[in-house]
Design a protein around this motif. Structure first.
Motif, mmCIF file in Angstrom:
data_model
loop_
_atom_site.group_PDB
_atom_site.id
_atom_site.type_symbol
_atom_site.label_atom_id
_atom_site.label_comp_id
_atom_site.label_asym_id
_atom_site.label_seq_id
_atom_site.Cartn_x
_atom_site.Cartn_y
_atom_site.Cartn_z
ATOM 1 N N ASP A 322 35.295 20.792 42.611
ATOM 2 C CA ASP A 322 35.564 20.840 44.056
ATOM 3 C C ASP A 322 34.310 20.491 44.842
ATOM 4 O O ASP A 322 33.199 20.944 44.501
ATOM 5 N N ILE A 323 34.490 19.721 45.892
ATOM 6 C CA ILE A 323 33.351 19.291 46.707
ATOM 7 C C ILE A 323 33.695 19.390 48.192
ATOM 8 O O ILE A 323 34.846 19.588 48.570
ATOM 9 N N LYS A 324 32.667 19.197 48.996
ATOM 10 C CA LYS A 324 32.846 19.016 50.440
ATOM 11 C C LYS A 324 32.273 17.648 50.800
ATOM 12 O O LYS A 324 31.226 17.260 50.287
ATOM 13 N N LYS A 325 32.974 16.981 51.702
ATOM 14 C CA LYS A 325 32.533 15.646 52.105
ATOM 15 C C LYS A 325 31.524 15.726 53.253
ATOM 16 O O LYS A 325 31.615 16.596 54.111
ATOM 17 N N GLY A 326 30.559 14.785 53.240
ATOM 18 C CA GLY A 326 29.585 14.672 54.318
ATOM 19 C C GLY A 326 29.810 13.384 55.093
ATOM 20 O O GLY A 326 30.927 13.004 55.397
ATOM 21 N N ARG A 327 28.729 12.698 55.381
ATOM 22 C CA ARG A 327 28.828 11.452 56.140
ATOM 23 C C ARG A 327 29.378 10.322 55.277
ATOM 24 O O ARG A 327 29.221 10.322 54.058
ATOM 25 N N PHE A 336 28.963 17.362 48.510
ATOM 26 C CA PHE A 336 28.232 18.592 48.250
ATOM 27 C C PHE A 336 29.106 19.472 47.355
ATOM 28 O O PHE A 336 30.282 19.699 47.647
ATOM 29 N N GLY A 337 28.542 19.942 46.246
ATOM 30 C CA GLY A 337 29.302 20.793 45.337
ATOM 31 C C GLY A 337 28.441 21.228 44.163
ATOM 32 O O GLY A 337 27.217 21.032 44.145
ATOM 33 N N ASP A 338 29.066 21.849 43.181
ATOM 34 C CA ASP A 338 28.363 22.342 41.993
ATOM 35 C C ASP A 338 28.119 21.176 41.035
ATOM 36 O O ASP A 338 28.802 21.035 40.014
ATOM 37 N N LEU A 339 27.162 20.358 41.376
ATOM 38 C CA LEU A 339 26.851 19.149 40.609
ATOM 39 C C LEU A 339 25.366 19.078 40.323
ATOM 40 O O LEU A 339 24.554 19.713 41.009
ATOM 41 N N ASN A 340 25.018 18.281 39.328
ATOM 42 C CA ASN A 340 23.621 18.096 38.948
ATOM 43 C C ASN A 340 23.347 16.600 38.768
ATOM 44 O O ASN A 340 24.253 15.817 38.475
#
Length: 361
Positions: A322-327, A336-340
């Motif tokens: 799951d993520i959140k979108k930015g620009r 933006f999310g639990d990523l590396n």
């Protein structure tokens, strides 16, 4: 008999050929292979975008001038479009009752000044005489001193009353509070004006400072973190072909509860005078990120009823994150999310890819 044998031979040959074809088809048939899926390694980068928003130009200073006292317009020295300087006389008002009150206050002031001078002189003479023992009683000296102090208080009251009427008379002269231009005029000679009633419906004049303008824009909450005081931006107006520039001077630091946006202001030096207060402008705001963020192709982001996510490949199996979108800019988007960094993501993701599906790279 020969014909029958011949027919049987042809039929047998045809059956053998058909059997052979079926065998070859079975031999050539192979297990179905899963199509390859294109992936990429996640990395960070600084995404620089631009945001176009409507804005409004207003005078850096603007004031509506009203009458402080009930009066009539006697002299009108300016009209709309007149350039004025700070302290310049704009309107002269007339109120005969104030002139009468001022004359009465001046008379009372002179009267109280004379009375105080007399009582003060009387006290001073008695005081000098009382130095000779037995000439003036202590009671008479105290009464003279009390009369002097009372007359002094009356004299000070007369001074204050005269000053008050003088100030009221000064309100009959309307002067410019700063350098600017007369943007509106709502009175003519002889118009009744005042602090209340029909004469106070509209201001006498409206003065605007046009040599310096204020450009205000409401920035949505999503983008407020990318703007800072001193950032330079450009803007244009429909009536002029050129592009203007300005720097962010002030930020409200709070969101408007109705619009969920932050008010940002720029100071515009209108040296040519071609920009006018009230013009609607289109502002091009640069959105420069402070730090690097995860940027992926838009095709890698799936927006569905289940949420917004990307498909991460772990041990050749699909995992939804799951993520959140930015620009967004062109074909790229901030996430933006639990990523590396170096996580392997599916480049063209879809809802058909389920959790745990095998990914053939």
């Amino acid at each position: 008999m020969k014909n029958n044998i011949k027919s049987i031979a042809i039929l047998f040959t045809a059956l053998m050929a058909l059997s052979s074809c079926e065998k070859k088809k079975e031999e050539t048939a192979k297990p179905e292979i899963e199509p390859k899926v294109e992936t990429f390694l996640l990395s960070k980068e600084k995404l620089t975008t631009e945001l176009r928003l409507p804005a409004e130009l207003t005078g850096f200073q603007q004031v509506d001038l009203y009458a402080k006292v009930s009066s009539f317009v006697k002299t009108l020295k300016v009209d709309i479009g007149t350039k004025v300087k700070k302290g310049q006389l704009l309107i002269v008002l007339e109120a005969p009752e104030i002139s009468s009150q001022l004359a009465a206050a001046e008379s009372r002031l002179k009267s109280m000044e004379a009375i105080y001078a007399t009582s003060k002189s009387t006290y001073n003479r008695l005081y000098e005489t009382s130095k000779v023992e037995g000439t003036i009683s202590k009671n008479d000296l105290e009464m003279a001193n009390g009369k002097k102090n009372s007359d002094y208080a009356q004299y000070q009251a007369a001074i204050a009353a005269h000053k008050e009427i003088s100030i009221m008379r000064g309100y009959l002269e309307i002067r410019a509070p700063f350098d600017g231009v007369v943007a509106a005029r709502n009175v003519n000679l002889g118009t009744f004006v005042g602090p209340a009633g029909k004469g106070s419906d509209l201001p006498l004049l409206t003065i605007q400072e046009q040599s310096k303008l204020r450009l205000a824009v409401s920035v949505p909450e999503l983008y407020t973190g990318y703007l800072h005081t001193g950032d330079e931006m450009s803007f244009n107006v429909k009536s002029l072909p050129e592009t203007f520039s300005a720097k962010i001077t002030r930020m409200s630091g709070a969101l408007d509860l109705k619009l969920r946006s932050e008010r940002v202001e720029m100071d515009v030096h209108n040296t040519k005078g071609n920009l006018l207060p009230g013009m609607v402008a289109e502002v091009l705001l640069p959105l420069n990120a402070k730090d690097s963020t995860y940027v992926v192709p838009k095709s890698a982001v799936v927006s569905s009823a289940e949420g917004i996510y990307v498909v991460k490949v772990v041990n050749k199996k699909a995992t939804r994150v799951d993520i959140k979108k930015g620009r967004e800019i062109e074909d790229k988007i901030e996430i933006f999310g639990d990523l590396n960094p170096q996580d392997k993501l599916v480049k063209i993701a879809s809802e058909e890819t389920k959790e745990g599906d095998v990914i053939n790279e």
